[in-house]
Enzyme design. Structure first.
Site, PDB file in Angstrom:
ATOM      1  N   LYS A  50       0.861  -1.182   0.000  1.00 20.75           N
ATOM      2  CA  LYS A  50       0.000   0.000   0.000  1.00 20.75           C
ATOM      3  C   LYS A  50       0.895   1.229   0.000  1.00 20.75           C
ATOM      4  CE  LYS A  50      -4.414  -1.349   2.054  1.00 20.75           C
ATOM      5  NZ  LYS A  50      -5.392  -1.007   3.105  1.00 20.75           N
ATOM      6  N   GLU A  82       0.344  -1.061  16.427  1.00 18.65           N
ATOM      7  CA  GLU A  82       0.104  -1.915  15.248  1.00 18.65           C
ATOM      8  C   GLU A  82       0.504  -3.365  15.539  1.00 18.65           C
ATOM      9  OE1 GLU A  82      -1.437  -1.131  12.413  1.00 18.65           O
ATOM     10  OE2 GLU A  82      -1.151   1.010  12.029  1.00 18.65           O
ATOM     11  N   LYS A 137       0.804 -10.257   8.773  1.00 18.82           N
ATOM     12  CA  LYS A 137       0.435  -9.357   7.679  1.00 18.82           C
ATOM     13  C   LYS A 137       0.598 -10.049   6.329  1.00 18.82           C
ATOM     14  CE  LYS A 137       0.375  -4.915   5.686  1.00 18.82           C
ATOM     15  NZ  LYS A 137       0.440  -3.479   5.908  1.00 18.82           N
ATOM     16  N   GLU A 153      -7.185  -5.737  -1.439  1.00 21.40           N
ATOM     17  CA  GLU A 153      -8.240  -5.447  -0.481  1.00 21.40           C
ATOM     18  C   GLU A 153      -9.628  -5.555  -1.086  1.00 21.40           C
ATOM     19  OE1 GLU A 153      -7.147  -2.555   2.522  1.00 21.40           O
ATOM     20  OE2 GLU A 153      -9.225  -1.955   2.729  1.00 21.40           O
ATOM     21  N   ARG A 210      -8.459  -8.450   3.453  1.00 18.84           N
ATOM     22  CA  ARG A 210      -7.378  -7.543   3.842  1.00 18.84           C
ATOM     23  C   ARG A 210      -7.865  -6.385   4.702  1.00 18.84           C
ATOM     24  NH1 ARG A 210      -2.176  -5.199   0.416  1.00 18.84           N
ATOM     25  NH2 ARG A 210      -1.470  -3.849   2.099  1.00 18.84           N
ATOM     26  N   ASN A 234      -7.264  -3.133   8.982  1.00 15.44           N
ATOM     27  CA  ASN A 234      -7.624  -1.755   9.322  1.00 15.44           C
ATOM     28  C   ASN A 234      -8.358  -1.637  10.652  1.00 15.44           C
ATOM     29  OD1 ASN A 234      -6.482  -0.249   7.232  1.00 15.44           O
ATOM     30  ND2 ASN A 234      -8.109  -0.893   5.838  1.00 15.44           N
ATOM     31  N   HIS A 288      -8.536   1.672  12.332  1.00 20.06           N
ATOM     32  CA  HIS A 288      -8.051   2.682  11.391  1.00 20.06           C
ATOM     33  C   HIS A 288      -9.142   3.642  10.932  1.00 20.06           C
ATOM     34  CE1 HIS A 288      -4.477   0.270  11.420  1.00 20.06           C
ATOM     35  NE2 HIS A 288      -3.890   0.963  10.478  1.00 20.06           N
ATOM     36  N   HIS A 319      -8.166   7.235  11.345  1.00 25.16           N
ATOM     37  CA  HIS A 319      -8.021   8.175  10.226  1.00 25.16           C
ATOM     38  C   HIS A 319      -8.849   9.434  10.463  1.00 25.16           C
ATOM     39  CE1 HIS A 319      -6.689   4.896   7.114  1.00 25.16           C
ATOM     40  NE2 HIS A 319      -5.738   5.211   7.969  1.00 25.16           N
ATOM     41  N   HIS A 367       0.213   8.324  13.513  1.00 25.90           N
ATOM     42  CA  HIS A 367      -0.728   7.341  12.977  1.00 25.90           C
ATOM     43  C   HIS A 367      -0.992   6.218  13.991  1.00 25.90           C
ATOM     44  CE1 HIS A 367      -2.733   4.600  10.256  1.00 25.90           C
ATOM     45  NE2 HIS A 367      -1.781   3.689  10.419  1.00 25.90           N
TER      46      HIS A 367
END
Lengths: 357, 357
Positions: B139, B181, B223, B233, B237, B241, B244, B248, B261
């Site tokens: 990504k 993460e 991952k 995705e 996948r 997230n 996220h 975000h 992040h």
């Protein structure tokens, strides 16, 4: 309706050619989601946007009207497409629709490649050049101040819908610019087509609809054949760039837009033909024959007076085909047989540029 | 050395994990041409650029030093990479090298995806977050003022070289952000790993090299497994997230950069966990357990005070997972079992945000 398929496995798509296709209800079936965004420019919008929007009732539709011209084909203008998509909450299931010429198609395709890491798009080309060349094959991108098409992606559309009726509104300079790319297919790979073009040149210049549709079909067939063999330009696809290395130098030197892309390619093809004849690969008479066809279409035969041969060489050093510091040129080993070579002496390149000037 | 492979057919690549990998002569063998461009930032350059350049003698090398931070992850900064590549005449055979954290990796990868329509690149991640997440899986992209990572590409590197020694210079906030993460992989798919993380949390917080290498390996394995199943995705996948969508929204609302992040993801995961327990999918005690791990790592447990629940919802409406106007959230059906759902009532989402606040 004429139709062909660009064969790229799961990325294959149809190319359809006929008058008034924009106004029929067939092409919107390529939109898979509930959202669409039409990207066009200020010249095309008054002519065809209404017809396109009339086909899109039932979808959530946004419209982006870009300024017209190659000088706007850059990251900044690209971002205005993203602005609109995000303001209107377009998801990754949206479909972008490119309504216009090569600049609109290249930018819309690149926006589709990048928006949320990739959404589908449809090509509705309205210029001869975009019908026969830029809308087919998945090359998308924008220019950089230091080089043409330097930022982009290989990204294929869902379909290419060529409404030949839109050619009736195309300004003469743009029409001629498209004819230069049509001639290219004859020069690089298709002598019978080249002969046919010469025999029908007056009718084509008069925009005879049947002749034009046939020329577009034959151009797209030639392009589709090359792209299917080499989608990402690892090799043979580079022959589609006959005249483009010289042409891109002209476009970059003159600041994008004062020369149309097809005009720069016309002059570039003539330089390439001259160089090919200097190498003894094609007859001198073929250079004259090409010059005569270009001239009859009011295409430029000479590079800009202010461009020295050295400026050509320095701009061409950034060409995407350059490898290990060696300039690679597309030349004609014979009429209808293009080759990519890095073995031409610089002095000969300069001589061909000077001879055409 | 620990090593694993991300299995994506012809786009497969190795991920190598060991101390001092930047200084060995192995990774430059992934550069196929004669040119390379190292992209890094002003924080990392003084620490590791010299070591990397020492390995690149014999290549034509350019260097781009970006400003540090998420607030610079945009098209404008991206263009400075293209400027340098074009000024130095980099061809389509050049290799880009990302030396830094997630911002550097995402931007370098996207620049590689777009430069001349695609050149190879190498990931040399120097932050925990980029080692366990952003450098792996392809990504790439930049932010837009209206949404994070909205412009980008799926584009895989040639290799990921994780020099664990670089973690010794990582500031505490960035280190903790990476741990968020790491916890994510346990929550979504790997209960034994989650238990192991909890058991070794103090050692990890003390940056024990062996524990960190093991945590990085296990994160990358998790991952790689998910990405190999669903590179672009289309489905599964999305579980990567977790937290996220909420995160975000925090990053966008606060202007990118004031929250790291990983910090925003930490708070987002806690909201997702709370919502999952409100739905009766996981035990309340699991929310407490997660909050405790986050707290011990000095990660934020609460969203910004000034963010109303409505602002979350309006920003989340632009999330890339939104489909047909329906918000899709990654939640925990059970500990170690993430699901994507669009069936949660808005009132429950608001309640979970308020409860965590």
């Amino acid at each position: 309706m004429r139709e062909l398929t660009l064969d790229l496995g799961e990325r294959s798509y149809p190319i359809r050619i006929a008058p008034n296709l924009l106004s029929d209800n067939d092409w919107p079936s390529f939109i898979k989601g509930k959202q669409a965004c039409v990207v066009t420019n200020e010249t095309i919008a008054p002519l065809y946007l209404e017809a396109v929007l009339a086909r899109l009732q039932g979808w959530q539709v946004s419209v982006v009207v870009l300024p017209d011209g190659e000088s706007h084909k850059n990251l900044e203008t690209l971002n205005t497409i993203f602005d609109q998509l995000l303001e209107d909450n377009h998801t990754r299931k949206t479909t972008l629709i490119a309504l216009g010429g090569g600049v609109v198609g290249d930018m819309t395709g690149f926006a589709a490649a990048c928006y949320q890491r990739g959404v589908p798009f449809i090509q509705l080309p309205t210029t001869l050049l975009s019908m026969v060349d830029s809308s087919v094959g998945g090359k998308t991108g924008v220019n950089h101040a230091l080089g043409k098409n330097m930022i982009g992606a290989f990204y294929q559309p869902e379909c290419v819908i060529i409404d030949t009726e839109t050619l009736t509104t195309l300004p003469p300079r743009e029409f001629s610019a498209g004819l230069a790319e049509v001639l290219k297919y004859g020069l690089i790979a298709d002598v019978p087509f080249y002969d046919w073009l010469e025999a029908n040149w007056d009718g084509l210049l008069a925009r005879d609809p049947e002749l034009l549709a046939e020329a577009i079909l034959c151009s797209c067939e030639n392009k589709a054949r090359v792209v299917a063999e080499d989608e990402r330009e690892g090799g043979r696809r580079a022959i589609l760039n006959l005249g483009h290395t010289f042409g891109h130098a002209i476009e970059t030197a003159t600041g994008y837009g004062s020369w149309l892309h097809g005009e720069a390619v016309a002059t570039g093809m003539l330089i390439a033909a001259k160089l090919s004849s200097d190498l003894g690969w094609i007859a001198d008479a073929e250079v004259e024959r090409l010059a005569s066809l270009l001239q009859r279409a009011d295409l430029p035969l000479n590079p800009p007076a202010e461009m020295a041969a050295e400026q050509f060489l320095s701009l061409m050093a950034r060409d995407k085909k350059v490898l290990d510091g060696r300039l690679r040129l597309v030349l004609l080993k014979a009429l209808g047989e293009a080759v990519v070579t890095d073995e031409v002496e610089q002095a000969k390149v300069i001589a061909a540029i000077e001879a055409v000037r």
